[in-house]
Structure formats: C-alpha cells, structure tokens
Design an enzyme around this catalytic site. Structure first.
Site, mmCIF file in Angstrom:
data_model
loop_
_atom_site.group_PDB
_atom_site.id
_atom_site.type_symbol
_atom_site.label_atom_id
_atom_site.label_comp_id
_atom_site.label_asym_id
_atom_site.label_seq_id
_atom_site.Cartn_x
_atom_site.Cartn_y
_atom_site.Cartn_z
ATOM 1 N N ARG A 1 36.348 36.831 42.054
ATOM 2 C CA ARG A 1 36.634 37.499 43.234
ATOM 3 C C ARG A 1 36.520 39.095 43.311
ATOM 4 O O ARG A 1 35.530 39.653 43.895
ATOM 5 C CB ARG A 1 38.034 37.153 43.408
ATOM 6 C CG ARG A 1 38.532 37.615 44.994
ATOM 7 C CD ARG A 1 39.090 39.080 45.054
ATOM 8 N NE ARG A 1 40.081 39.397 44.171
ATOM 9 C CZ ARG A 1 40.678 40.561 44.235
ATOM 10 N NH1 ARG A 1 40.021 41.549 44.744
ATOM 11 N NH2 ARG A 1 41.631 40.965 43.264
ATOM 12 N N ASP A 2 36.984 39.938 42.620
ATOM 13 C CA ASP A 2 37.190 41.189 42.475
ATOM 14 C C ASP A 2 35.618 41.718 41.947
ATOM 15 O O ASP A 2 35.375 42.612 42.286
ATOM 16 C CB ASP A 2 38.353 41.631 41.444
ATOM 17 C CG ASP A 2 38.396 43.125 41.353
ATOM 18 O OD1 ASP A 2 37.763 43.944 42.291
ATOM 19 O OD2 ASP A 2 39.355 43.669 40.518
ATOM 20 N N HIS B 1 46.044 45.617 34.677
ATOM 21 C CA HIS B 1 44.901 45.537 35.246
ATOM 22 C C HIS B 1 44.301 46.938 35.165
ATOM 23 O O HIS B 1 44.514 47.666 35.738
ATOM 24 C CB HIS B 1 44.930 45.237 36.547
ATOM 25 C CG HIS B 1 43.524 44.832 37.317
ATOM 26 N ND1 HIS B 1 43.299 43.792 37.831
ATOM 27 C CD2 HIS B 1 42.648 45.740 37.735
ATOM 28 C CE1 HIS B 1 41.875 43.833 38.596
ATOM 29 N NE2 HIS B 1 41.754 45.240 38.432
ATOM 30 N N HIS C 1 40.760 49.606 34.872
ATOM 31 C CA HIS C 1 39.387 49.846 34.857
ATOM 32 C C HIS C 1 38.964 50.966 33.964
ATOM 33 O O HIS C 1 39.746 51.643 33.474
ATOM 34 C CB HIS C 1 39.088 50.606 36.296
ATOM 35 C CG HIS C 1 39.341 49.469 37.495
ATOM 36 N ND1 HIS C 1 38.372 49.489 38.548
ATOM 37 C CD2 HIS C 1 40.217 48.685 37.990
ATOM 38 C CE1 HIS C 1 38.843 48.481 39.392
ATOM 39 N NE2 HIS C 1 40.099 48.040 38.932
ATOM 40 N N CYS D 1 36.229 48.907 43.491
ATOM 41 C CA CYS D 1 37.093 48.622 44.581
ATOM 42 C C CYS D 1 36.569 49.436 45.714
ATOM 43 O O CYS D 1 36.123 50.405 45.751
ATOM 44 C CB CYS D 1 38.512 49.542 44.235
ATOM 45 S SG CYS D 1 39.506 49.498 45.774
ATOM 46 N N ASN E 1 35.695 46.818 36.421
ATOM 47 C CA ASN E 1 37.036 46.327 35.599
ATOM 48 C C ASN E 1 36.614 46.274 33.948
ATOM 49 O O ASN E 1 35.600 46.458 33.449
ATOM 50 C CB ASN E 1 37.228 44.993 35.976
ATOM 51 C CG ASN E 1 37.722 44.998 37.486
ATOM 52 O OD1 ASN E 1 38.861 45.497 37.651
ATOM 53 N ND2 ASN E 1 37.057 44.366 38.171
#
Length: 311
Positions: A24-25, A218, A220, A251, A260
């Site tokens: 997804r991300d 989470h 990055h 993002c 990420n």
C-alpha cells in the site's frame, strides 16, 4: 545466501511483529500504474516469505491516489486471504469505510496528523477537526467487529512547521486512541528523528497510559536513522515495527519523505539480535528483487543489494 551472525542483546523483545506496508504505502507513489496481477502476486510472495501482517491497499479517492483505484479488485483477486485480520486496508473517511465494509475486510487503519499544516494538506481538515472525521469511522468499524489501527504522521518533524514537540504527538495519539483504536503507529514521515526524540515520544505515550503492546513505530530513512530509531524503540520495549519490502514508498504529500525502512534491512538486524520474526530472509530478498524488476529499478534496500549481488 549469507545470514547475519546472531548475537542476542539483553533487554530486547524475543519476537517482533513486522507490519508490512510495501503493497500500500510502498506502491502508492509509483507514477506508472502497477498492474493488478503484479500487486496480488507481490502479496502472495510476501506471504510465502512468512510476512504475517500486510497492509494491502487503501480505499482512498482514485482522484488523489490513482495507483490504488483498483483496491476492491485487488481484494477480490486475493479472495479470503485478503479479508483476514492481518490484511488491513487504509480508510481515509466514512466513504472509504463504506467501500471497505462492502469488500468484506476485517481490519482497517486511519491516518491522522500530529501537525496542523499536514492535517490541512493530507486530510483537508484541521488538527482538531480530524477527530470529528475519524470518530464516526472508528465507531462504525468497531460496531462491525473490525480491528482498527491509527497512524499519527509527522511525529518527529514537519517540513512546514519544523520540530514537533513530543507533548503534541502524545496529545494527538491519546485522542485517537480514545476514539477506540486498537493499535497506534507513530510515524517519522520525513525521516528526521533521532533516538533521543524517539525515546521522548515513547516515554510520553507510556506516561499517557497507552499500553506498550499497542504501540508500533514507522520510520523513514531519509537521513539514515531508521534502524537506529528502531533499535531505540526496541530497547524501550516496542515489539511492532512498520517497514516496506525493498524500502519502497514515501509520502505523496511530503516531498522530503523518501523511502520507508526496508523490511530486509530490518530483518537482518533483528535476526542478528536473535529476535524472531517468522520471516524467511532469502525468500523476502527474492521477492524484492522480483518487484524491483517489475518497477524497472534497483531495490533501495542495502540488504537486497548486498545479497542480490552475491547471486
């Protein structure tokens, strides 16, 4: 294929749950639309590698994220395996929840902001207004028997507002959890955080009464701090870590947010520390190499590059 030498360290969790966001991300920012069958195969490869939790898609407006316009079709392609508790989907608003319910999913995630500017740019709302938006979503999801995760973005720095105080992050996180969320993911959206900041935020969350087993991190890797921040989190007792196969992602609303934390890099470190993940690193590396071929560029994971070069 080479494996890390195992040297356990005291004071760390014996097992870490990796929450995989690559599908997804990781793919949402790709300019070229990734075919549905490739996305489905990506999920299956990750499953075969032992990845337990995979966030598969988002019911966001196709106007804003065209890459995820096939959300319902992807879940239909995955069948029952795409509807289990460990296959959450991102839901941005009540309309997105309607689509998630129609698709039969059993777990969702909502995506909040720790800063005013990002709330405006990403949510088209205000810092306070986001709770009014997410409240009915979480309430209805829980009534439907769903498991709900809440993300809080911009927890360590904001490209428009600069530094973000831990107290501000804690306040937003507490309000989101009070809506009824089951899990909280603290995001370093632009990758500027350092271990001391991470410890301060985690201490604040614990002080606010949020249980440690409900907190995920989470990170990055914009400034190369993702693994060091993860280790700081583990030393605080966190045992849920978000990552993306091959380091895919960023993002779309924060241009300084690069990839990420790569799942392979995370697994290498965890296995070296003697921490169980349930993941077969060799199969995971093969998966990211396979996906990199389909995207037409090398993986950004250091471990994938190192092990892939060895053949």
């Amino acid at each position: 294929m080479r494996s890390p030498q195992v040297r356990p360290a005291e004071g760390l969790p014996s097992r870490v749950t990796i929450y995989e966001v690559g599908v997804r991300d990781g793919l949402q920012n790709e300019k070229t639309i990734v075919p549905l069958d490739v996305k489905a195969e990506f999920v299956r490869h990750l499953e075969d590698a032992g990845v337990g939790v995979i966030e598969t898609t988002s019911f966001v407006s196709p106007k804003w994220v065209p890459q995820l316009a096939d959300a319902a079709d992807l879940l239909a392609e995955l069948g029952e395996s795409g509807r289990v508790r460990t296959r959450p989907v991102l839901v941005p608003n009540p309309k997105g929840l309607d689509r998630a319910i129609e698709a039969g999913v059993s777990s969702i995630a909502v995506f909040g902001s720790a800063t005013e500017t990002f709330a405006a740019r990403n949510l088209n709302n205000t810092l306070d207004g986001q709770f009014d938006m997410f409240g009915p979503v979480v309430e209805r999801a829980k009534a439907e028997g769903m498991w709900v995760r809440c993300y809080v973005s911009m927890c360590f720095g904001d490209p428009w507002e600069g530094d973000v105080a831990p107290e501000q992050v804690v306040s937003v996180a507490r309000r989101l959890m009070d809506l009824g969320c089951d899990e909280l993911s603290i995001g370093d959206t632009i990758g500027v955080g350092t271990p001391g900041q991470v410890e301060a935020v985690l201490d604040g969350l614990l002080g606010a009464g949020i249980d440690l087993d409900r907190i995920a991190v989470h990170f990055h890797d914009t400034y190369g701090q993702a693994l060091s921040n993860t280790l700081a989190s583990l030393r605080k007792g966190v045992s849920i870590v978000d990552s993306s196969a091959g380091g895919l992602g960023g993002c779309p609303y924060a241009k300084s947010a690069t990839g990420n934390l790569a799942t392979e890099d995370l697994v290498w470190m965890l296995h070296g520390l003697g921490i169980e993940t349930g993941i077969d690193l060799e199969k995971l590396v093969e998966t990211s190499m396979w996906m990199a071929e389909r995207l037409g560029r090398p993986s950004s994971s250091a471990v994938v590059r190192a092990l892939g070069a060895r053949g």
